[in-house]
Design an enzyme around this catalytic site. Structure first.
Site, PDB file in Angstrom:
ATOM      1  N   GLU A 192      -8.111  -4.654   5.565  1.00 19.44           N
ATOM      2  CA  GLU A 192      -7.986  -4.401   4.130  1.00 19.44           C
ATOM      3  C   GLU A 192      -6.877  -5.247   3.513  1.00 19.44           C
ATOM      4  O   GLU A 192      -6.989  -5.702   2.378  1.00 19.44           O
ATOM      5  CB  GLU A 192      -7.743  -2.909   3.883  1.00 19.44           C
ATOM      6  CG  GLU A 192      -8.983  -2.089   4.219  1.00 19.44           C
ATOM      7  CD  GLU A 192      -8.737  -0.603   4.341  1.00 19.44           C
ATOM      8  OE1 GLU A 192      -9.019   0.108   3.378  1.00 19.44           O
ATOM      9  OE2 GLU A 192      -8.274  -0.154   5.404  1.00 19.44           O
ATOM     10  N   HIS A 215     -12.559   3.604   0.301  1.00 18.99           N
ATOM     11  CA  HIS A 215     -12.569   2.595   1.376  1.00 18.99           C
ATOM     12  C   HIS A 215     -13.327   1.336   0.941  1.00 18.99           C
ATOM     13  O   HIS A 215     -13.843   0.591   1.779  1.00 18.99           O
ATOM     14  CB  HIS A 215     -13.264   3.111   2.660  1.00 18.99           C
ATOM     15  CG  HIS A 215     -12.550   4.225   3.366  1.00 18.99           C
ATOM     16  ND1 HIS A 215     -13.224   5.270   3.942  1.00 18.99           N
ATOM     17  CD2 HIS A 215     -11.239   4.452   3.591  1.00 18.99           C
ATOM     18  CE1 HIS A 215     -12.364   6.097   4.504  1.00 18.99           C
ATOM     19  NE2 HIS A 215     -11.139   5.621   4.293  1.00 18.99           N
ATOM     20  N   ARG A 242      -2.681  -2.106  -3.360  1.00 19.78           N
ATOM     21  CA  ARG A 242      -3.838  -1.240  -3.175  1.00 19.78           C
ATOM     22  C   ARG A 242      -3.713  -0.077  -4.166  1.00 19.78           C
ATOM     23  O   ARG A 242      -2.660   0.557  -4.241  1.00 19.78           O
ATOM     24  CB  ARG A 242      -3.857  -0.693  -1.761  1.00 19.78           C
ATOM     25  CG  ARG A 242      -4.980   0.285  -1.552  1.00 19.78           C
ATOM     26  CD  ARG A 242      -4.834   1.021  -0.254  1.00 19.78           C
ATOM     27  NE  ARG A 242      -5.935   1.953  -0.093  1.00 19.78           N
ATOM     28  CZ  ARG A 242      -5.820   3.136   0.483  1.00 19.78           C
ATOM     29  NH1 ARG A 242      -4.652   3.533   0.937  1.00 19.78           N
ATOM     30  NH2 ARG A 242      -6.858   3.915   0.608  1.00 19.78           N
ATOM     31  N   GLY A 268     -10.332   2.806  13.055  1.00 16.86           N
ATOM     32  CA  GLY A 268      -9.790   3.266  14.346  1.00 16.86           C
ATOM     33  C   GLY A 268     -10.839   3.738  15.346  1.00 16.86           C
ATOM     34  O   GLY A 268     -10.857   3.285  16.494  1.00 16.86           O
ATOM     35  N   ASN A 278       0.866  -1.184   0.000  1.00 20.94           N
ATOM     36  CA  ASN A 278       0.000   0.000   0.000  1.00 20.94           C
ATOM     37  C   ASN A 278       0.902   1.234   0.000  1.00 20.94           C
ATOM     38  O   ASN A 278       1.461   1.609   1.022  1.00 20.94           O
ATOM     39  CB  ASN A 278      -0.883  -0.048   1.246  1.00 20.94           C
ATOM     40  CG  ASN A 278      -1.828   1.139   1.335  1.00 20.94           C
ATOM     41  OD1 ASN A 278      -1.776   2.053   0.511  1.00 20.94           O
ATOM     42  ND2 ASN A 278      -2.681   1.134   2.338  1.00 20.94           N
ATOM     43  N   ARG A 309     -10.402  16.542   7.390  1.00 18.78           N
ATOM     44  CA  ARG A 309     -11.207  16.931   6.215  1.00 18.78           C
ATOM     45  C   ARG A 309     -12.593  17.388   6.660  1.00 18.78           C
ATOM     46  O   ARG A 309     -13.196  16.784   7.541  1.00 18.78           O
ATOM     47  CB  ARG A 309     -11.375  15.744   5.255  1.00 18.78           C
ATOM     48  CG  ARG A 309     -10.084  15.283   4.638  1.00 18.78           C
ATOM     49  CD  ARG A 309     -10.338  14.137   3.653  1.00 18.78           C
ATOM     50  NE  ARG A 309      -9.143  13.329   3.541  1.00 18.78           N
ATOM     51  CZ  ARG A 309      -9.126  12.004   3.501  1.00 18.78           C
ATOM     52  NH1 ARG A 309     -10.249  11.312   3.533  1.00 18.78           N
ATOM     53  NH2 ARG A 309      -7.985  11.355   3.408  1.00 18.78           N
TER      54      ARG A 309
HETATM   55  P1  AMP Z   1      -7.530   4.837  11.334  1.00 16.71           P
HETATM   56  O1  AMP Z   1      -7.464   5.887  10.268  1.00 16.71           O
HETATM   57  O2  AMP Z   1      -8.515   3.749  11.031  1.00 16.71           O
HETATM   58  O3  AMP Z   1      -6.190   4.322  11.749  1.00 16.71           O
HETATM   59  O4  AMP Z   1      -8.127   5.567  12.652  1.00 16.71           O
HETATM   60  C1  AMP Z   1      -7.465   6.625  13.284  1.00 16.71           C
HETATM   61  C2  AMP Z   1      -8.408   7.241  14.327  1.00 16.71           C
HETATM   62  O5  AMP Z   1      -8.809   6.238  15.268  1.00 16.71           O
HETATM   63  C3  AMP Z   1      -7.767   8.369  15.147  1.00 16.71           C
HETATM   64  O6  AMP Z   1      -8.656   9.469  15.252  1.00 16.71           O
HETATM   65  C4  AMP Z   1      -7.587   7.733  16.506  1.00 16.71           C
HETATM   66  O7  AMP Z   1      -7.715   8.654  17.529  1.00 16.71           O
HETATM   67  C5  AMP Z   1      -8.742   6.761  16.587  1.00 16.71           C
HETATM   68  N1  AMP Z   1      -8.421   5.749  17.581  1.00 16.71           N
HETATM   69  C6  AMP Z   1      -7.512   4.761  17.492  1.00 16.71           C
HETATM   70  N2  AMP Z   1      -7.491   4.050  18.660  1.00 16.71           N
HETATM   71  C7  AMP Z   1      -8.385   4.626  19.502  1.00 16.71           C
HETATM   72  C8  AMP Z   1      -8.835   4.364  20.838  1.00 16.71           C
HETATM   73  N3  AMP Z   1      -8.326   3.350  21.536  1.00 16.71           N
HETATM   74  N4  AMP Z   1      -9.797   5.160  21.358  1.00 16.71           N
HETATM   75  C9  AMP Z   1     -10.333   6.171  20.631  1.00 16.71           C
HETATM   76  N5  AMP Z   1      -9.950   6.483  19.364  1.00 16.71           N
HETATM   77  C10 AMP Z   1      -9.008   5.708  18.816  1.00 16.71           C
END
Ligand code: AMP
Length: 396
Positions: free
Chosen positions: A383, A179, A90, A330, A7, A240
């Protein structure tokens, strides 16, 4: 089969090697700061993470380092590079040309290049990654898996923007959605977990990460999704803005003396949760600020949940009903408050959350009560595994 999943971003390269039979990750890592200085991290299954700093002027050096790490005598997971059976890449934008994953040929690469216009920040990096792998592994089959492909069968009423039709005809301006690999993987998992047929289920997937989107998946087909021509449309995201009246952009740009690309940069990089809260794009920081009584952080979080709920409501209407709502990525996987808050808006659909389960989920859980009108689930997206599966299916 051992599948190397790649990726590529403009200055980064994420990778995993997956044994497609056991679906286990043999090794994974990330190359960062490509073209700047260069740092690679590498973690073999069951082993310690190693960090190596070394010059990576281009993605080719990054791929080279990854391959060397994979066959390293001490910490490698492969005896030789011959053990890599295929590479899955990807690719962010497949335009209208790619409705599914494809084996990469010179002709395919040319068509991907023609989509660069639609994703100028992402597709060129993906192509560089493909070329780097081609150079170093000329005989290994490669597959392109597109972020847009899962949404390629949306009906025209969902993908057309109400601007003069010629812009669609001349430039292919329309909603594409992103996504897709995640929405596809999660919606299929929902059917598996619930023991229902995928082709007879209405699922709304909320992919809530730093980038965030919602999709309506009806009978296994994405019939609508919140991101558009680019990943800027739809939900409030880390940095964004998501949906905004275009007139507000002109208004701000005039006041601040911005040109179009500066205004777009502001909407992509300085808006969303970061812009609203003035604190951070990361939900953990937002939650900490709320604990300390920060009013703007509170409004940002409420606005985020409200926007998600509005899309879920719209998609329940688009599908004339909904059997399941799934949270992933996340925030979706880790933030029980967001899940609970979003679902509060669906009391009218009979949605009931079991807060004990919601507060203690692992990778996967049904967080609604048994008598809930709609099943609500947490599903950890994967993914890379989805890309490995697609790759195996095409090269087998
Ligand atoms: P991603 O783009 O899927 O990696 O998600 C990133 C987002 O997930 C960020 O805003 C992080 O703050 C949130 N995130 C990851 N772990 C946690 C957690 N344990 N509690 C709350 N938010 C989280």
């Amino acid at each position: 089969m051992n599948i190397l999943v790649i990726n590529c971003g403009s200055s980064s390269l994420k990778y995993q090697v997956i044994d497609s039979t056991s679906e286990k990750v043999l090794a994974k890592g990330l190359c960062e700061r490509i073209g700047i200085d260069g740092r690679m991290n590498y973690t073999p299954a069951g082993g310690e993470k190693e960090v190596t700093e070394a010059p990576m002027p281009t993605h080719t050096e990054a791929v080279k380092m990854v391959l060397e790490a994979l066959v390293n005598e001490k910490t490698g997971v492969l005896k030789s590079l011959d053990e890599i059976d295929a590479v899955g890449h990807r690719i962010v934008h497949g335009g209208e040309a790619f409705k599914q994953s494809v084996v990469i040929t010179d002709e395919v690469l040319k068509s991907v290049e023609e989509c660069n216009d639609l994703a100028p920040l992402h597709n060129p990096a993906n192509i560089i990654g493909i070329n780097a792998c081609k150079e170093l592994m000329p005989n290994v089959p490669m597959v392109g898996v597109f972020d847009t492909a899962f949404h390629a069968n949306m009906p025209a009423k969902a993908y057309m923007y109400a601007v003069p039709y010629k812009y669609y005809e001349d430039y292919k301006v329309r909603r594409y959605g992103f996504h897709g690999t995640s929405h596809s993987y999660v919606s299929q998992r929902v059917a598996d977990i619930l023991g229902k047929p995928y082709d007879n289920l209405k699922t709304i997937v909320c992919h809530l990460g730093n980038g965030a989107s919602v999709s309506a998946v009806k009978d296994g087909v994405s019939v609508d999704t919140s991101m558009g021509l680019s990943p800027l449309e739809g939900l409030i995201m880390g940095t964004r803005s998501g949906d905004i009246d275009p007139s507000a952009i002109e208004f701000i740009a005039k006041k601040e003396g911005m040109d179009i690309s500066q205004a777009l940069n502001m909407l992509n990089k300085e808006s969303g949760m970061l812009g609203l809260s003035g604190i951070s794009s990361d939900f953990r920081d937002i939650l900490a600020a709320i604990e300390n009584g920060d009013e703007k952080a509170k409004i940002a979080l409420e606005a985020f949940c409200y926007r998600v709920a509005k899309y879920v409501g719209a998609y329940a209407a688009a599908m004339n009903g909904v059997d399941a709502i799934a949270f992933t990525a996340g925030i979706g996987e880790n933030n029980n408050y967001v899940r609970s808050k979003v679902c509060e808006y669906f009391g009218y659909l009979g949605v009931k959350i079991d807060e004990d389960v919601n507060n203690n989920t692992g990778d996967e859980a049904i967080i609604s009560t048994p008598d809930s009108g709609v099943k609500v689930l947490v599903v950890a997206t994967n993914e890379e595994l989805a890309i490995a599966r697609e790759t195996e299916a095409l090269v087998k």
